[in-house]
Design an enzyme around this catalytic site. Structure first.
Site, PDB file in Angstrom:
ATOM      1  N   GLU A   1      10.893  -4.586   4.092  1.00  0.00           N
ATOM      2  CA  GLU A   1      11.129  -6.126   3.738  1.00  0.00           C
ATOM      3  C   GLU A   1      10.698  -6.274   2.134  1.00  0.00           C
ATOM      4  OE1 GLU A   1       9.433  -4.597   6.181  1.00  0.00           O
ATOM      5  OE2 GLU A   1       9.509  -5.582   7.874  1.00  0.00           O
TER       6      GLU A   1
ATOM      7  N   HIS B   1      -4.381 -31.930  19.001  1.00  0.00           N
ATOM      8  CA  HIS B   1      -3.229 -32.735  19.266  1.00  0.00           C
ATOM      9  C   HIS B   1      -2.082 -31.872  19.418  1.00  0.00           C
ATOM     10  CE1 HIS B   1      -5.324 -36.351  17.890  1.00  0.00           C
ATOM     11  NE2 HIS B   1      -6.030 -35.468  17.183  1.00  0.00           N
TER      12      HIS B   1
ATOM     13  N   LYS C   1       0.932  -1.236   0.257  1.00  0.00           N
ATOM     14  CA  LYS C   1      -0.042   0.053  -0.028  1.00  0.00           C
ATOM     15  C   LYS C   1       0.857   1.228  -0.075  1.00  0.00           C
ATOM     16  CE  LYS C   1      -3.813   2.511   2.526  1.00  0.00           C
ATOM     17  NZ  LYS C   1      -4.515   2.703   3.710  1.00  0.00           N
TER      18      LYS C   1
ATOM     19  N   GLU D   1      -4.434  -5.806  15.134  1.00  0.00           N
ATOM     20  CA  GLU D   1      -3.888  -4.457  14.673  1.00  0.00           C
ATOM     21  C   GLU D   1      -5.036  -3.266  14.663  1.00  0.00           C
ATOM     22  OE1 GLU D   1      -2.346  -3.572  10.490  1.00  0.00           O
ATOM     23  OE2 GLU D   1      -0.441  -3.874  11.569  1.00  0.00           O
TER      24      GLU D   1
ATOM     25  N   GLY E   1      -4.858  -1.647   5.380  1.00  0.00           N
ATOM     26  CA  GLY E   1      -4.171  -2.944   4.761  1.00  0.00           C
ATOM     27  C   GLY E   1      -4.784  -4.150   5.116  1.00  0.00           C
ATOM     28  N   ARG E   2      -5.030  -4.325   6.388  1.00  0.00           N
ATOM     29  CA  ARG E   2      -5.786  -5.506   7.054  1.00  0.00           C
ATOM     30  C   ARG E   2      -7.285  -5.760   6.419  1.00  0.00           C
ATOM     31  NH1 ARG E   2      -4.493  -1.846  10.604  1.00  0.00           N
ATOM     32  NH2 ARG E   2      -6.174  -0.685  11.888  1.00  0.00           N
TER      33      ARG E   2
ATOM     34  N   LYS F   1       9.590   0.071  12.866  1.00  0.00           N
ATOM     35  CA  LYS F   1      10.166   0.625  11.692  1.00  0.00           C
ATOM     36  C   LYS F   1      11.217   1.716  11.795  1.00  0.00           C
ATOM     37  CE  LYS F   1       5.650  -0.579   9.178  1.00  0.00           C
ATOM     38  NZ  LYS F   1       4.642  -0.158   8.596  1.00  0.00           N
TER      39      LYS F   1
HETATM   40  O1  F6P Z   1       3.515  -2.567   9.576  1.00  0.00           O
HETATM   41  C1  F6P Z   1       1.959  -2.661   9.551  1.00  0.00           C
HETATM   42  C2  F6P Z   1       1.776  -2.618   8.367  1.00  0.00           C
HETATM   43  O2  F6P Z   1       1.644  -1.359   7.847  1.00  0.00           O
HETATM   44  C3  F6P Z   1       0.246  -3.247   7.941  1.00  0.00           C
HETATM   45  O3  F6P Z   1      -0.951  -2.426   8.191  1.00  0.00           O
HETATM   46  C4  F6P Z   1       0.145  -3.520   6.358  1.00  0.00           C
HETATM   47  O4  F6P Z   1      -0.716  -4.362   6.062  1.00  0.00           O
HETATM   48  C5  F6P Z   1       1.712  -4.032   6.265  1.00  0.00           C
HETATM   49  O5  F6P Z   1       2.314  -3.366   7.164  1.00  0.00           O
HETATM   50  C6  F6P Z   1       2.128  -3.867   5.000  1.00  0.00           C
HETATM   51  O6  F6P Z   1       2.254  -2.424   4.477  1.00  0.00           O
HETATM   52  P1  F6P Z   1       2.303  -1.959   2.991  1.00  0.00           P
HETATM   53  O7  F6P Z   1       1.105  -2.678   2.422  1.00  0.00           O
HETATM   54  O8  F6P Z   1       2.357  -0.486   2.788  1.00  0.00           O
HETATM   55  O9  F6P Z   1       3.694  -3.003   2.439  1.00  0.00           O
END
Ligand code: F6P
Length: 527
Positions: free
Chosen positions: A216, A388, A210, A357, A271-272, A519
């Site tokens: 990462e 289990h 987003k 979140e 995002g979620r 972050k």
């Molecule tokens: O760090 C949390 C977050 O911002 C989430 O809310 C989001 O889904 C995820 O990291 C990935 O963010 P992006 O889609 O901006 O890479």
């Protein structure tokens, strides 16, 4: 200053009812023949059975009054009208608009709906091109493999939907089905394991972010770019192999990703809550446009239900209020989700982000310190595997937990022996709910051990270790089959459950400042 939830009259009335209700064991509550009448609700292809919750009609009435007093119904109208209820970012939370296709007069307005529909059709058309093997790589071979890079909401949702639809008797795979891999973690091993399964000249990379700033994901992107080049892809041809999904198309362009392969969504999609948007692209490719449209339709059906059903029949409202009852009054610190369908193996992880979140907050909307316990720790996974592994703690531990059992009446597993597999899952699904609710008393245990011929002193010695207190509150959400519609309805039901709880707790479910400090510190360490 908003009224603290605990200052609401209904909250105080519920507090007055709690001690007595907590004492009433589920063994006793479940003897009531009339219980099934008011603890079962059906809507949008889902059946909710909350008979195994430690509630009675009086408490349910007060929980509904609490929702009313806390402003749940007014805020619900604001949510759907696209008002900026995400007050710390000044944004709406309009994920329902993503599945509003075909509504004559959407509460969020035609303009927004038109934008959403155009982008959806772009995504679905692209997915169809890939599925038809019409997208050609640098060596003019058809693309037949997809690698999706993304994390959190840019991974969990589409991954969960892809996996669920791959286990759906209602979704037919193509004869030459595209393979979709998901990589979220920057540990090189995660990517290496996937790359060694892929042929670069037949692979499409989808970079989902987003913000398009997530370290990462960009780290993974750089490595896959390197892999394309090292595999012989000419620099000028990389564009044929890379697509992006983001709310920041200009950032994707700055990374050399072509506009015609950049699919976007809006800042008003969390995002979620984004699986319904272009973020769903890898799922559209793996499950197909038709299945994805049905997934959207299932979410829309649940939206309609949530907006119109009376409280006693309103599934998301009931899920939310029962969660408040367990969390704030029965004081269960954790909430367990047990899925009894292999296709829902990632469902709990998906809900973990959505719930924790959203409601892992400790400041009220007006900035005042929280006065109540808010979001629970959500955990779980495939129920039968859990039986289990960690169900021991649920049965005989010291951490009370409320539990959602999610079941599918007809799994439709493709094995010729399907009947046996479905039957094993079904009996465990029911048995665990009853065992956790009813338990087994000391007297019953002693009698059982004697009946089994155990020596008296051994029976007396071992009985305390084999007693089950029971009284563990659970609810069951079932669907006839794991279809795209039922999955959509299930996801939307949980989204609105989280919303209901956030309003009762008077917190903002749609920001996530808590992810920022880590972050920032990681960024500072980069050099
Ligand atoms: O760090 C949390 C977050 O911002 C989430 O809310 C989001 O889904 C995820 O990291 C990935 O963010 P992006 O889609 O901006 O890479």
């Amino acid at each position: 200053m908003d009224p603290k939830p605990t200052q609401l009259a209904a909250w105080k009335r519920i507090q007055g009812l709690t001690e007595e209700a907590a004492q009433e064991h589920l063994r006793h509550l479940l003897r009531d023949p009339d219980r099934a009448r008011w603890t079962r609700v059906e809507a949008a292809g889902l059946q909710l059975d909350f008979s195994h919750q430690k509630v009675n009609p009086a408490i349910l009435e007060q929980l509904t009054a609490l929702a009313d007093e806390a402003g749940v119904f007014e805020r619900r109208a604001s949510l759907f009208a696209g008002e900026p209820i995400n007050t710390t970012e000044g944004r709406p939370a309009l994920h329902p608009a993503l599945r509003g296709q075909g509504q004559a007069h959407p509460p969020w307005g035609q303009h927004i709906q038109a934008e959403v529909d155009v982008e959806l059709e772009r995504c679905l058309a692209f997915a169809s091109t890939v599925r038809a093997r019409e997208l050609l790589g640098w060596s003019d071979k058809p693309i037949d493999t997809v690698i999706n890079l993304g994390i959190g909401g840019s991974d969990l949702g589409p991954r969960m939907v892809s996996e669920a639809m791959a286990c759906s008797p209602a979704v037919r795979p193509l004869p030459q089905h595209p393979t979709v891999h998901y990589v979220s973690n920057p540990d090189g091993w995660a990517l290496a394991h996937v790359l060694r399964q892929c042929a670069a000249d037949r692979t499409l990379l989808i970079v989902q972010s987003k913000s398009f700033t997530t370290q990462e994901t960009l780290t993974l992107f750089a490595s896959v770019r390197r892999w394309f080049l090292d595999s012989g892809c000419p620099e000028e041809c990389i564009g044929r192999h890379v697509a992006a999904v983001t709310a920041n198309p200009s950032k994707a362009e700055a990374h050399g990703i072509a506009r015609d392969k950049t699919f976007h969504f809006w800042e008003w999609v969390g995002g979620r809550y984004s699986v319904w948007s272009a973020i769903g692209l890898p799922a559209m490719i793996s499950a197909g446009p038709e299945a994805f449209r049905e997934f959207l339709a299932g979410g829309a059906a649940m939206d309609q239900h949530f907006q119109t059903a009376p409280p006693a029949q309103n599934i998301p409202l009931l899920l939310g209020l029962l969660g408040v009852w367990n969390r704030n009054f029965l004081r269960t610190p954790t909430h367990h989700i047990a899925a009894y369908a292999y296709g829902l193996q990632r469902f709990t992880a998906f809900i973990q982000q959505m719930d924790m979140e959203s409601n892992g907050k400790r400041v009220h909307l007006d900035g005042s310190p929280i006065g109540v316990l808010t979001g629970p720790i959500v955990w779980g996974g495939l129920g039968i595997d859990g039986q289990h592994a960690y169900f021991q703690l649920l049965h005989q531990g010291t951490h009370p937990s409320s539990i959602d059992f999610i079941g599918v009446q007809s799994l439709g597993s493709p094995l010729p022996l399907g009947g046996d597999h479905d039957h094993v899952v079904a009996i465990n699904f029911q048995a665990q709910q009853d065992a956790l609710a009813l338990g087994r008393t000391h007297a019953e245990t002693l009698a059982l051990l004697r009946e089994q011929g155990m020596a008296e002193d051994d029976a007396v010695r071992l009985a305390p270790h084999r007693v089950f207190d029971g009284d563990v509150p659970s609810l069951a959400i079932t669907m006839k089959q794991l279809t795209p519609q039922a999955l959509g309805a299930l996801v939307a039901a949980y989204e609105h459950k989280v919303f209901v709880q956030s309003v009762v707790w008077n917190i903002n479910a749609y920001d996530q400042w808590g992810v920022e400090l880590g972050k920032t510190m990681a960024k500072a360490l980069e050099p």
